[in-house]
Design a protein around this motif. Structure first.
Motif, PDB file in Angstrom:
ATOM      1  N   ARG A  18      -7.269  43.818 -31.430  1.00 11.53           N
ATOM      2  CA  ARG A  18      -7.296  42.351 -31.550  1.00 11.53           C
ATOM      3  C   ARG A  18      -8.296  41.774 -30.552  1.00 11.53           C
ATOM      4  NH1 ARG A  18      -1.841  39.121 -31.183  1.00 11.53           N
ATOM      5  NH2 ARG A  18      -1.945  39.446 -33.403  1.00 11.53           N
ATOM      6  N   GLY A  19      -8.247  42.263 -29.325  1.00 15.22           N
ATOM      7  CA  GLY A  19      -9.140  41.757 -28.286  1.00 15.22           C
ATOM      8  C   GLY A  19     -10.600  41.977 -28.612  1.00 15.22           C
ATOM      9  N   MET A  22     -11.546  39.553 -31.355  1.00 11.87           N
ATOM     10  CA  MET A  22     -11.666  38.172 -30.865  1.00 11.87           C
ATOM     11  C   MET A  22     -12.899  37.980 -29.978  1.00 11.87           C
ATOM     12  SD  MET A  22      -9.073  36.214 -31.878  1.00 11.87           S
ATOM     13  CE  MET A  22      -8.281  35.107 -30.745  1.00 11.87           C
ATOM     14  N   MET A  23     -13.189  38.987 -29.164  1.00 11.43           N
ATOM     15  CA  MET A  23     -14.276  38.850 -28.192  1.00 11.43           C
ATOM     16  C   MET A  23     -15.617  39.374 -28.712  1.00 11.43           C
ATOM     17  SD  MET A  23     -12.820  37.236 -25.800  1.00 11.43           S
ATOM     18  CE  MET A  23     -14.232  37.235 -24.717  1.00 11.43           C
ATOM     19  N   LEU A  29     -14.461  42.150 -24.059  1.00 10.37           N
ATOM     20  CA  LEU A  29     -13.023  42.185 -23.805  1.00 10.37           C
ATOM     21  C   LEU A  29     -12.755  42.634 -22.375  1.00 10.37           C
ATOM     22  CD1 LEU A  29     -10.051  42.027 -24.672  1.00 10.37           C
ATOM     23  CD2 LEU A  29     -10.283  44.378 -25.528  1.00 10.37           C
ATOM     24  N   ILE A  32     -13.298  39.778 -19.862  1.00 10.14           N
ATOM     25  CA  ILE A  32     -12.227  38.776 -19.794  1.00 10.14           C
ATOM     26  C   ILE A  32     -10.966  39.376 -19.183  1.00 10.14           C
ATOM     27  CG2 ILE A  32     -11.258  39.047 -22.124  1.00 10.14           C
ATOM     28  CD1 ILE A  32     -10.984  35.964 -22.167  1.00 10.14           C
ATOM     29  N   VAL A  36      -8.334  38.174 -16.292  1.00  6.46           N
ATOM     30  CA  VAL A  36      -6.906  38.073 -16.579  1.00  6.46           C
ATOM     31  C   VAL A  36      -6.088  38.808 -15.516  1.00  6.46           C
ATOM     32  CG1 VAL A  36      -5.115  38.819 -18.206  1.00  6.46           C
ATOM     33  CG2 VAL A  36      -7.152  37.669 -19.049  1.00  6.46           C
ATOM     34  N   TYR A  69      -4.370  32.226 -23.248  1.00  4.83           N
ATOM     35  CA  TYR A  69      -5.216  33.406 -23.433  1.00  4.83           C
ATOM     36  C   TYR A  69      -4.498  34.595 -24.064  1.00  4.83           C
ATOM     37  CZ  TYR A  69      -3.634  34.731 -18.627  1.00  4.83           C
ATOM     38  OH  TYR A  69      -2.915  35.042 -17.512  1.00  4.83           O
ATOM     39  N   PRO A  71      -3.137  35.081 -27.033  1.00  8.62           N
ATOM     40  CA  PRO A  71      -3.508  35.453 -28.406  1.00  8.62           C
ATOM     41  C   PRO A  71      -4.816  36.239 -28.518  1.00  8.62           C
ATOM     42  CG  PRO A  71      -2.780  33.174 -28.329  1.00  8.62           C
ATOM     43  CD  PRO A  71      -2.919  33.637 -26.903  1.00  8.62           C
ATOM     44  N   ILE A  72      -5.595  36.282 -27.454  1.00  5.38           N
ATOM     45  CA  ILE A  72      -6.850  37.032 -27.503  1.00  5.38           C
ATOM     46  C   ILE A  72      -6.581  38.535 -27.534  1.00  5.38           C
ATOM     47  CG2 ILE A  72      -8.994  37.572 -26.244  1.00  5.38           C
ATOM     48  CD1 ILE A  72      -8.865  34.696 -25.123  1.00  5.38           C
ATOM     49  N   PHE A  73      -5.562  38.989 -26.811  1.00  7.28           N
ATOM     50  CA  PHE A  73      -5.376  40.435 -26.651  1.00  7.28           C
ATOM     51  C   PHE A  73      -3.922  40.891 -26.626  1.00  7.28           C
ATOM     52  CE2 PHE A  73      -6.009  38.360 -22.579  1.00  7.28           C
ATOM     53  CZ  PHE A  73      -4.788  38.618 -21.987  1.00  7.28           C
ATOM     54  N   ILE A  79       3.079  37.510 -27.616  1.00  3.50           N
ATOM     55  CA  ILE A  79       2.569  36.147 -27.844  1.00  3.50           C
ATOM     56  C   ILE A  79       3.732  35.213 -28.155  1.00  3.50           C
ATOM     57  CG2 ILE A  79       1.200  34.702 -29.402  1.00  3.50           C
ATOM     58  CD1 ILE A  79      -0.656  37.212 -29.747  1.00  3.50           C
TER      59      ILE A  79
END
Length: 123
Positions: A18-19, A22-23, A29, A32, A36, A69, A71-73, A79
């Motif tokens: 997913r990350g 998204m990235m 990823l 970010i 995090v 943040y 939902p990004i990973f 989530i």
């Protein structure tokens, strides 16, 4: 025996696919996730302290940032859990939020460990 390294994908809190989606790349990823780790390492103890001292506003502010943040990973389950606790922290007193955070906190610490393992695996 370190069960964390052998954890099943369904138990994973970090969703690398997913990350990356998204990235745009694993490199993006990883960048970010470094931020995090720094943020969560500081924020999680602050949330604990805030809830213990009745400062639900501070806990809400930090949970809101995490909700932003995640939902990004994050995994779908994590989530949803973050969103539910953050929503409670908008209207409920610290004592109520603390009960639900007692389940979320260990999950967030577990996510932090998974992120650190992921980041260390690429070096």
């Amino acid at each position: 025996m370190n069960s964390q390294l052998g954890s099943t994908p369904s138990a994973a809190r970090l969703d690398v696919a997913r990350g990356v989606g998204m990235m745009g790349s694993e490199t993006a990823l990883r960048k970010i996730l470094v931020t995090v780790v720094i943020s969560m390492a500081a924020d999680l103890p602050t949330i604990d302290t805030a809830l213990q001292t009745g400062d639900v506003a501070t806990a809400n502010r930090l949970l809101h940032a995490i909700k932003g943040y995640m939902p990004i990973f994050g995994s779908n389950a994590l989530i949803e859990q973050v969103a539910a606790v953050e929503k409670l922290s908008k209207t409920e007193p610290a004592a109520v939020v603390q009960v639900t955070y007692q389940q979320l906190g260990p999950e967030l610490h577990g996510l932090l460990a998974e992120i650190e393992l992921f980041l260390n695996s690429g070096q």
